[in-house]
Design a protein around this motif. Structure first.
Motif, PDB file in Angstrom:
ATOM      1  N   VAL A 136       0.840  -1.199   0.000  1.00 46.27           N
ATOM      2  CA  VAL A 136       0.000   0.000   0.000  1.00 46.27           C
ATOM      3  C   VAL A 136       0.874   1.248   0.000  1.00 46.27           C
ATOM      4  CG1 VAL A 136      -1.826   1.261   1.195  1.00 46.27           C
ATOM      5  CG2 VAL A 136      -1.804  -1.246   1.218  1.00 46.27           C
ATOM      6  N   ASP A 137       0.603   2.127  -0.944  1.00 45.39           N
ATOM      7  CA  ASP A 137       1.239   3.438  -0.999  1.00 45.39           C
ATOM      8  C   ASP A 137       0.749   4.251   0.200  1.00 45.39           C
ATOM      9  OD1 ASP A 137       2.102   6.004  -1.593  1.00 45.39           O
ATOM     10  OD2 ASP A 137       1.472   5.946  -3.688  1.00 45.39           O
ATOM     11  N   ALA A 138       1.670   4.628   1.075  1.00 44.10           N
ATOM     12  CA  ALA A 138       1.324   5.423   2.254  1.00 44.10           C
ATOM     13  C   ALA A 138       1.976   6.791   2.189  1.00 44.10           C
ATOM     14  CB  ALA A 138       1.739   4.690   3.530  1.00 44.10           C
ATOM     15  N   SER A 139       2.248   7.283   0.988  1.00 49.89           N
ATOM     16  CA  SER A 139       2.820   8.616   0.835  1.00 49.89           C
ATOM     17  C   SER A 139       1.752   9.676   1.110  1.00 49.89           C
ATOM     18  CB  SER A 139       3.396   8.781  -0.568  1.00 49.89           C
ATOM     19  OG  SER A 139       2.385   8.659  -1.550  1.00 49.89           O
ATOM     20  N   GLY A 140       2.183  10.926   1.179  1.00 41.61           N
ATOM     21  CA  GLY A 140       1.274  12.006   1.547  1.00 41.61           C
ATOM     22  C   GLY A 140       0.106  12.187   0.598  1.00 41.61           C
ATOM     23  N   SER A 141       0.300  11.827  -0.661  1.00 44.10           N
ATOM     24  CA  SER A 141      -0.778  12.030  -1.641  1.00 44.10           C
ATOM     25  C   SER A 141      -1.964  11.101  -1.409  1.00 44.10           C
ATOM     26  CB  SER A 141      -0.241  11.821  -3.058  1.00 44.10           C
ATOM     27  OG  SER A 141       0.226  10.491  -3.225  1.00 44.10           O
ATOM     28  N   MET A 142      -1.801  10.072  -0.574  1.00 45.76           N
ATOM     29  CA  MET A 142      -2.884   9.122  -0.309  1.00 45.76           C
ATOM     30  C   MET A 142      -3.788   9.578   0.840  1.00 45.76           C
ATOM     31  SD  MET A 142      -3.050   6.335  -2.244  1.00 45.76           S
ATOM     32  CE  MET A 142      -3.723   5.005  -1.224  1.00 45.76           C
ATOM     33  N   GLN A 143      -3.613  10.789   1.326  1.00 47.55           N
ATOM     34  CA  GLN A 143      -4.412  11.235   2.458  1.00 47.55           C
ATOM     35  C   GLN A 143      -5.877  11.390   2.054  1.00 47.55           C
ATOM     36  OE1 GLN A 143      -3.152  15.122   3.785  1.00 47.55           O
ATOM     37  NE2 GLN A 143      -2.909  15.882   1.690  1.00 47.55           N
ATOM     38  N   GLY A 144      -6.744  11.328   3.065  1.00 47.90           N
ATOM     39  CA  GLY A 144      -8.164  11.525   2.827  1.00 47.90           C
ATOM     40  C   GLY A 144      -8.852  10.263   2.344  1.00 47.90           C
ATOM     41  N   PRO A 145      -9.812  10.413   1.418  1.00 38.91           N
ATOM     42  CA  PRO A 145     -10.616   9.260   0.975  1.00 38.91           C
ATOM     43  C   PRO A 145      -9.791   8.129   0.369  1.00 38.91           C
ATOM     44  CG  PRO A 145     -11.661  11.316   0.327  1.00 38.91           C
ATOM     45  CD  PRO A 145     -10.317  11.685   0.864  1.00 38.91           C
ATOM     46  N   LYS A 146      -8.681   8.444  -0.281  1.00 29.16           N
ATOM     47  CA  LYS A 146      -7.874   7.381  -0.896  1.00 29.16           C
ATOM     48  C   LYS A 146      -7.399   6.397   0.155  1.00 29.16           C
ATOM     49  CE  LYS A 146      -6.178  10.074  -4.832  1.00 29.16           C
ATOM     50  NZ  LYS A 146      -4.986  10.682  -5.466  1.00 29.16           N
ATOM     51  N   MET A 147      -6.847   6.898   1.252  1.00 31.33           N
ATOM     52  CA  MET A 147      -6.357   5.999   2.293  1.00 31.33           C
ATOM     53  C   MET A 147      -7.523   5.307   2.997  1.00 31.33           C
ATOM     54  SD  MET A 147      -3.934   4.471   3.728  1.00 31.33           S
ATOM     55  CE  MET A 147      -2.490   5.312   3.074  1.00 31.33           C
ATOM     56  N   ASP A 148      -8.619   6.022   3.201  1.00 28.58           N
ATOM     57  CA  ASP A 148      -9.789   5.401   3.821  1.00 28.58           C
ATOM     58  C   ASP A 148     -10.252   4.194   2.990  1.00 28.58           C
ATOM     59  OD1 ASP A 148      -9.754   7.343   5.780  1.00 28.58           O
ATOM     60  OD2 ASP A 148     -11.291   8.584   4.807  1.00 28.58           O
ATOM     61  N   HIS A 149     -10.354   4.377   1.684  1.00 30.69           N
ATOM     62  CA  HIS A 149     -10.812   3.291   0.818  1.00 30.69           C
ATOM     63  C   HIS A 149      -9.759   2.186   0.719  1.00 30.69           C
ATOM     64  CE1 HIS A 149     -14.622   4.900  -0.541  1.00 30.69           C
ATOM     65  NE2 HIS A 149     -14.063   6.075  -0.738  1.00 30.69           N
ATOM     66  N   ALA A 150      -8.473   2.550   0.755  1.00 32.15           N
ATOM     67  CA  ALA A 150      -7.417   1.541   0.700  1.00 32.15           C
ATOM     68  C   ALA A 150      -7.486   0.635   1.933  1.00 32.15           C
ATOM     69  CB  ALA A 150      -6.046   2.205   0.596  1.00 32.15           C
ATOM     70  N   ARG A 151      -7.688   1.231   3.100  1.00 35.82           N
ATOM     71  CA  ARG A 151      -7.793   0.421   4.324  1.00 35.82           C
ATOM     72  C   ARG A 151      -9.021  -0.494   4.267  1.00 35.82           C
ATOM     73  NH1 ARG A 151      -5.835   5.334   7.237  1.00 35.82           N
ATOM     74  NH2 ARG A 151      -7.997   6.053   7.203  1.00 35.82           N
ATOM     75  N   ALA A 152     -10.145   0.072   3.840  1.00 38.92           N
ATOM     76  CA  ALA A 152     -11.372  -0.731   3.797  1.00 38.92           C
ATOM     77  C   ALA A 152     -11.246  -1.861   2.785  1.00 38.92           C
ATOM     78  CB  ALA A 152     -12.565   0.161   3.456  1.00 38.92           C
ATOM     79  N   ALA A 153     -10.676  -1.566   1.624  1.00 34.48           N
ATOM     80  CA  ALA A 153     -10.544  -2.590   0.591  1.00 34.48           C
ATOM     81  C   ALA A 153      -9.575  -3.683   1.027  1.00 34.48           C
ATOM     82  CB  ALA A 153     -10.074  -1.950  -0.718  1.00 34.48           C
ATOM     83  N   ALA A 154      -8.449  -3.290   1.638  1.00 38.29           N
ATOM     84  CA  ALA A 154      -7.473  -4.276   2.092  1.00 38.29           C
ATOM     85  C   ALA A 154      -8.079  -5.186   3.159  1.00 38.29           C
ATOM     86  CB  ALA A 154      -6.235  -3.578   2.639  1.00 38.29           C
ATOM     87  N   GLN A 155      -8.858  -4.618   4.075  1.00 43.35           N
ATOM     88  CA  GLN A 155      -9.458  -5.436   5.123  1.00 43.35           C
ATOM     89  C   GLN A 155     -10.496  -6.396   4.550  1.00 43.35           C
ATOM     90  OE1 GLN A 155      -8.571  -5.552   8.535  1.00 43.35           O
ATOM     91  NE2 GLN A 155      -9.744  -7.429   8.167  1.00 43.35           N
ATOM     92  N   ALA A 156     -11.308  -5.908   3.609  1.00 41.45           N
ATOM     93  CA  ALA A 156     -12.303  -6.784   2.989  1.00 41.45           C
ATOM     94  C   ALA A 156     -11.627  -7.919   2.228  1.00 41.45           C
ATOM     95  CB  ALA A 156     -13.208  -5.976   2.058  1.00 41.45           C
ATOM     96  N   PHE A 157     -10.504  -7.613   1.589  1.00 45.21           N
ATOM     97  CA  PHE A 157      -9.768  -8.627   0.846  1.00 45.21           C
ATOM     98  C   PHE A 157      -9.249  -9.707   1.791  1.00 45.21           C
ATOM     99  CE2 PHE A 157      -5.808 -10.158  -1.154  1.00 45.21           C
ATOM    100  CZ  PHE A 157      -6.315 -10.587  -2.375  1.00 45.21           C
ATOM    101  N   VAL A 158      -8.650  -9.295   2.900  1.00 46.61           N
ATOM    102  CA  VAL A 158      -8.132 -10.265   3.872  1.00 46.61           C
ATOM    103  C   VAL A 158      -9.280 -11.077   4.469  1.00 46.61           C
ATOM    104  CG1 VAL A 158      -6.969 -10.505   6.097  1.00 46.61           C
ATOM    105  CG2 VAL A 158      -6.060  -8.928   4.378  1.00 46.61           C
ATOM    106  N   ASP A 159     -10.399 -10.423   4.739  1.00 44.83           N
ATOM    107  CA  ASP A 159     -11.547 -11.145   5.299  1.00 44.83           C
ATOM    108  C   ASP A 159     -12.020 -12.251   4.357  1.00 44.83           C
ATOM    109  OD1 ASP A 159     -11.524  -9.535   7.531  1.00 44.83           O
ATOM    110  OD2 ASP A 159     -13.139  -8.216   6.829  1.00 44.83           O
ATOM    111  N   GLY A 160     -11.839 -12.044   3.042  1.00 48.59           N
ATOM    112  CA  GLY A 160     -12.282 -13.034   2.077  1.00 48.59           C
ATOM    113  C   GLY A 160     -11.326 -14.194   1.882  1.00 48.59           C
ATOM    114  N   LEU A 161     -10.089 -14.052   2.364  1.00 50.97           N
ATOM    115  CA  LEU A 161      -9.125 -15.142   2.241  1.00 50.97           C
ATOM    116  C   LEU A 161      -9.389 -16.198   3.306  1.00 50.97           C
ATOM    117  CD1 LEU A 161      -5.831 -13.088   1.669  1.00 50.97           C
ATOM    118  CD2 LEU A 161      -7.104 -14.391  -0.049  1.00 50.97           C
ATOM    119  N   PRO A 162      -9.266 -17.475   2.967  1.00 51.16           N
ATOM    120  CA  PRO A 162      -9.531 -18.519   3.957  1.00 51.16           C
ATOM    121  C   PRO A 162      -8.373 -18.688   4.933  1.00 51.16           C
ATOM    122  CG  PRO A 162      -8.852 -19.510   1.892  1.00 51.16           C
ATOM    123  CD  PRO A 162      -8.963 -18.031   1.633  1.00 51.16           C
TER     124      PRO A 162
END
Length: 513
Positions: A136-162
């Motif tokens: 995950v790109d954690a540079s300054g340009s990812m602030q705001g909704p981009k990072m919020d959606h990145a965290r949510a998407a990453a968590q949903a992805f992990v939740d789907g892995l067995p």
């Protein structure tokens, strides 16, 4: 699989990953499945497996710890020739190949060999355990909704892995940070992974090279039990610290591919470097997604998860062994490695219903007469439905010699001609997207117009309704891309940039990956 211009998506939808039964080998090729040679080597990393057991599911990964994938080590089997038939296709032969025509004129000339892999539609069977490194790109340009959606998407992805899959998490800004070392998912490890994802925050610059190197090491070090190895990269920017050229980053992706690691690149917004993400996808036989909005991340990762769940082959590669009198010149837009006269194209993990195509440039010195082999084309892979056993399938593409050019033209192989037109169109569209991005709209229009004309000429020559419809759809999609390029000339810079990225992401080169 990507967000694209609506017209381009509709036109190219039939080119790529549509699920379906394997197509039978075309005229001019004989097919069989053969056993791997006695020199075929088992893939894996026993030391990492032992470390996993000793650490209770977590492995400390050192540089160079990964063992080479079986794709790089399997010995070539003896050539076996058998008549091609629908019965063979039903027994599971996925590989097909044919020359540009069933006939060749005497003498030396360059021609093309079409190669395709049609994986049968997904069947219920053993799922290959996966090793996934989230990057995950954690540079300054990812602030705001981009990072919020990145965290949510990453968590949903992990939740789907067995449980049992390996997961690691790496972020990159001024430096690469290991947030989660490779850990076997289970009730005890999932909370720690969730906490690490929730703690992601943006700050600093973009050191993509170090982030990618660390994530690749994590995925590559997986034991042989986890043959599906993928880095999932989420980024909205351009590398500006450390090695940052597309060539160097592409070379890093190729190094990971040698250990079975493929990269799914997700470019968010209008500021990422599409040339770098192109190089990562092509170098690792991976995938590219262009997202216009950050909220699309979750749906993209859901589709990635669905593909992991339909894995039909791991460690796959195509080996092209030229016959006497034939020289392999190259395989455009594919990562190809030479071993003597033979060339290997890494495919990595393949999923049910996937269709991969490649165009091989060859130089043929044909004798005065007779029927001759052009090349043995072999698909090597490991079969997760059958204990990860190594399998090899083969087709032998052939040609007849004739002194009549009309006979050569009359016996063109339609699938090879179609895939040649589509692949060359994809290369053209990438170049046109760069022209739009740099403001050279005239050059983009000229490239796309020539590609559309060629496609329409090919459609007019096609005899098969299937190939005719496929080419006509591709031509319509290019026509839509031309309209976009013309509209971009009058658009403000931000909209123009987004148009260029959408054209790049819609290239048919990404279809089937």
């Amino acid at each position: 699989m990507r967000t694209m211009l609506a017209g381009v998506l509709m036109g190219f939808a039939a080119l790529g990953c549509a699920a379906g039964a394997a197509a039978p080998p075309e005229t001019g090729a004989a097919a069989a499945e053969v056993s791997p040679g006695p020199g075929a080597r088992q893939e894996g990393a026993p030391a990492v497996a032992a470390a996993l057991a000793a650490a209770g599911g977590a492995a400390a990964v050192a540089d160079g710890a990964a063992a080479a994938d079986g794709a790089a080590a399997a010995a070539a089997p003896a050539a076996v020739e058998a008549p091609g038939s629908r019965a063979e296709a039903s027994r599971g032969v996925w590989i097909g190949a044919a020359g540009a025509s069933d006939f060749v004129l005497p003498g030396t000339r360059e021609t093309q060999l079409g190669v395709w892999v049609d994986v049968p539609a997904a069947r219920r069977g053993a799922r290959a355990p996966a090793a996934v490194a989230l990057l995950v790109d954690a540079s300054g340009s990812m602030q705001g909704p981009k990072m919020d959606h990145a965290r949510a998407a990453a968590q949903a992805f992990v939740d789907g892995l067995p449980d049992g899959d390996l997961v690691s998490l790496v972020s990159f800004a001024d430096a690469a940070v290991e947030r989660v070392a490779p850990a076997v998912l289970g009730p005890e490890t999932r909370p720690a992974v969730a906490r690490a994802i929730a703690a992601l925050g943006p700050d600093g610059s973009t050191n993509l090279f170090e982030g990618l190197r660390l994530a690749e090491r994590h995925a590559a070090a997986a034991p042989s039990t986890h043959a599906v190895r993928r880095v999932v990269l989420i980024s909205d920017g351009q590398a500006n610290i450390g090695p940052s050229s597309p060539e160097l980053l592409g070379a890093l992706a190729q190094r990971g591919a040698a250990h079975g690691v493929q990269i799914t690149s997700i470019g968010v917004g209008a500021d990422y470097d599409e040339r770098t993400l192109n190089a990562l996808a092509l170098g690792s036989s991976g995938r590219l997604h262009h997202l216009t909005e950050a909220r699309q991340m979750s749906s993209v990762l859901e589709r990635e998860l669905a593909l992991l769940q339909t894995t039909a082959a791991t460690g796959a590669f195509v080996e092209i062994v030229p016959a006497p009198g034939v020289e392999v010149i190259g395989v455009p837009n594919e990562r190809a490695d030479r071993s003597g006269d033979a060339v290997r194209v890494l495919l990595g993990t393949m999923f049910g219903g996937q269709h991969r195509e490649m165009l091989v440039r060859v130089r043929v010195t044909a004798p005065a007469a007779g029927s001759h082999p052009l090349a043995s084309v072999r698909l090597h892979f490991r079969d997760p439905e059958n204990g990860n056993v190594a399998r090899v399938q083969e087709v032998v593409a052939r040609y007849e010699v004739t002194s009549d050019p009309a006979q050569v033209a009359a016996h063109e192989n339609e699938r090879t001609q179609t895939l040649a037109a589509v692949i060359e169109t994809g290369m053209t569209q990438l170049a046109a997207a760069q022209d739009v991005g740099s403001g050279d709209f005239g050059a983009a229009e000229a490239k796309l117009a020539a590609a559309e004309e060629r496609l329409r000429e090919q459609a007019a020559r096609a005899q098969s309704a299937k190939e005719k419809a496929r080419i006509a759809g591709a031509a319509s999609a290019v026509a839509s891309a031309r309209k976009t390029a013309r509209a971009a000339a009058a658009a403000p810079p931000a909209a123009r940039r987004m148009d260029a990225l959408q054209m790049n992401g819609a290239s048919p080169l990404w279809m089937g990956r």
